[in-house]
Write a protein that holds these residues in place. Structure first.
Motif, short mmCIF file in Angstrom:
data_model
loop_
_atom_site.label_atom_id
_atom_site.label_comp_id
_atom_site.label_asym_id
_atom_site.label_seq_id
_atom_site.Cartn_x
_atom_site.Cartn_y
_atom_site.Cartn_z
N ARG A 100 0.83 -1.21 0.00
CA ARG A 100 0.00 0.00 0.00
C ARG A 100 0.86 1.26 0.00
N ARG A 101 0.24 2.34 -0.41
CA ARG A 101 0.89 3.67 -0.47
C ARG A 101 2.01 3.74 -1.51
N ILE A 134 -10.62 5.45 4.05
CA ILE A 134 -9.39 5.46 3.23
C ILE A 134 -9.74 5.37 1.74
N LEU A 138 -9.23 8.20 -1.21
CA LEU A 138 -8.47 7.86 -2.42
C LEU A 138 -9.27 8.18 -3.67
#
Length: 192
Positions: A100-101, A134, A138
Motif C-alpha cells: 500500500r501507499r 481510506i 483515495l
C-alpha cells in the motif's frame, strides 16, 4: 519495480494475500473466472519483482438491461435517474497490505478508466462501503464523487456509496454530481 499486466486464471491461486483486509470483498472462484471470460481487458494485476501479486482490479463495461428512456441517451434529458448508460464499473480493487501507499490503486484504476474511455463509456463507477474512509479519500483524490447512497447494500446492512468519475464522452458532466450536490438514496433493488 512492479508491473501491471492482464490477470490470468492461474493468478487466482496467488491473490489471497491481497484479500487480507476486512474491507475487501472476497468472491468465489467462479465469479473471478466469469470476469476473466467476459471482460479480460478490464481484469489486471500488479506483479512485484518477486512474482507476488501486489494488487488487482476486476472491471466490466455495461449498461442498464433495458433500453434508454430517450434515445439517443443524454444525461440532461433522461427522465430516469437510475438508468445506467454505457459505462465502466470497478467491481473489485485491492492492494496487499505490504504494497500500500505505492500508487498501485491509482495505477490500476487509471488503466481501467483508459479502457473505458477507449470504449466510449460515459463514466466509471464503483461502490464503496460508507465506513471505508481510506477508499473514499483515495477515490475523491482521483476525481470520483458520490452519486448516490445505496441503503443496506452489503450483507451486514452497511450502506454503499456509488461513486462516479465522468469520462471524455460526458462533456457536460451530466452523469456525475459535483461537490456539494446532495446525493439521493436508493434501495439495492434499484441498482443492478
Amino acid at each position: 519495480m512492479s508491473t501491471i499486466r492482464p490477470m490470468r486464471p492461474k493468478d487466482l491461486f496467488k491473490i489471497s494475500s491481497t484479500n487480507l483486509d476486512h474491507l475487501t470483498e472476497t468472491y468465489n472462484i467462479g465469479f473471478y473466472l466469469e470476469y476473466l471470460t467476459k471482460w479480460p481487458d478490464l481484469c489486471q494485476v500488479i506483479e512485484g519483482m518477486d512474482g507476488n501479486i501486489e494488487g488487482y482490479i476486476l472491471g466490466k463495461l455495461e449498461s442498464s438491461p433495458y433500453p434508454a428512456p430517450i434515445s439517443p441517451y443524454d444525461p440532461k434529458t433522461s427522465p430516469d435517474p437510475n438508468y445506467l448508460p454505457w459505462h465502466g464499473h470497478i467491481t473489485a480493487l485491492t492492494v496487499a497490505p505490504s504494497a500500500r501507499r505505492l500508487g498501485h490503486a491509482t495505477a490500476l484504476s487509471s488503466a481501467l478508466e483508459q479502457q473505458a474511455d477507449a470504449a466510449e463509456a460515459w463514466f466509471v463507477d464503483l461502490f464503496v462501503r460508507e465506513s471505508n474512509e481510506i477508499a473514499k479519500t483515495l477515490y475523491t483524490k482521483m476525481g470520483y464523487s458520490v452519486y448516490r447512497r445505496v441503503k443496506n447494500y452489503y450483507n451486514d446492512g452497511e450502506d454503499a456509496l456509488d461513486m462516479r468519475k465522468a469520462l471524455k464522452r460526458d462533456v457536460g458532466r451530466g452523469t456525475v454530481r459535483g461537490e456539494g450536490e446532495k446525493p439521493f438514496e436508493v434501495s439495492p433493488d434499484e441498482v443492478w
